[in-house]
Design a protein around this motif. Structure first.
Motif, short mmCIF file in Angstrom:
data_model
loop_
_atom_site.label_atom_id
_atom_site.label_comp_id
_atom_site.label_asym_id
_atom_site.label_seq_id
_atom_site.Cartn_x
_atom_site.Cartn_y
_atom_site.Cartn_z
N SER A 37 36.59 39.51 42.33
CA SER A 37 35.76 40.72 42.19
C SER A 37 34.68 40.45 41.16
N SER A 40 35.24 39.93 37.55
CA SER A 40 36.70 39.94 37.54
C SER A 40 37.25 41.28 37.01
N ASN A 42 38.16 43.85 38.87
CA ASN A 42 39.21 44.37 39.77
C ASN A 42 39.30 45.90 39.73
N SER A 85 33.08 49.66 37.78
CA SER A 85 32.19 48.63 38.29
C SER A 85 31.17 49.22 39.26
N TRP A 88 31.91 48.04 43.28
CA TRP A 88 33.25 48.32 43.80
C TRP A 88 33.30 48.29 45.32
N ASP A 91 33.74 44.71 46.16
CA ASP A 91 35.08 44.30 45.73
C ASP A 91 36.16 44.80 46.70
#
Ligand SMILES: Cc1cc2nc3c(=O)[nH]c(=O)nc-3n(C[C@H](O)[C@H](O)[C@H](O)COP(=O)(O)O)c2cc1C
Length: 174
Positions: A37, A40, A42, A85, A88, A91
């Motif tokens: 992601s 990172s 996540n 984020s 997203w 991700d």
């Protein structure tokens, strides 16, 4: 082999009644958690749904395109904390496709039901709001999609490679 997995992976919208073994669910989730992601961070989380009544209600999150969710023995709802984020969506998409490939690798079929940017059957209620209310998901989360998984209840031909759109590939410049 990755190439064979990509050839075989198609959307399966019919499933047998056989439950997905806990061992396989655990492996699917293990694989999903290995997704890369942005930074990172996540931002994603997953809600594993195996309860029939909840499956049926989940299937009703859209007027079209999610009926198969009611049939699937397993659905993994992919959500993200959007405050964490700004990528997203990307991700969550990686998690979703990781689940599709992992499912195929285990001999399971899968299909993506889009939730983000979709409407529920009720005027003025988004599919996102519908799923969040159903599953008690906090407001600052968003629902990307529902990934339904199960033993294949239909046959699908492998990806038709005669239709590969090589014209969409540009070399060095557009
Ligand atoms: C971002 C995305 C959203 C999708 N949403 C839905 C959906 O809401 N309902 C559905 O039945 N299929 C959905 N699909 C499955 C696509 O229709 C399917 O992947 C596409 O037609 C290619 O067919 P195949 O997966 O069998 O190769 C979605 C797929 C993606 C990648």
């Amino acid at each position: 082999m990755m190439y064979e997995l990509l050839q075989k992976r198609r959307s399966y919208r019919k499933f047998t009644e056989q439950a997905v073994e806990q061992e396989k669910i655990d492996q699917l989730l293990h694989n999903a958690l290995m997704s890369p992601s942005g930074k990172s961070i996540n931002p994603w989380e997953m809600i594993v749904v195996t309860d029939k009544e909840t499956q049926v209600k989940l299937a009703g999150c859209k007027p079209f395109g999610s009926a198969f969710v009611a049939e699937a023995p397993l659905s993994i709802v992919i959500i993200a904390d959007t405050t964490k984020s700004d990528v997203w969506v990307e991700d969550c998409s990686i998690v979703a496709f990781n689940l599709q490939l992992s499912a195929e690798d285990m001999g399971l079929g899968s299909c993506w039901a889009q939730v983000r940017n979709r409407q529920s059957p009720t005027e003025g209620v988004s599919a996102d709001q519908y799923v969040k209310e159903l599953l008690n998901i906090p407001e600052h989360y968003a629902v990307e999609c529902i990934m339904s998984i199960g033993y294949k209840g239909m046959e699908r031909k492998p990806f038709n490679e005669d239709k590969l759109q090589f014209e969409k590939i540009h070399n060095n410049t557009f």
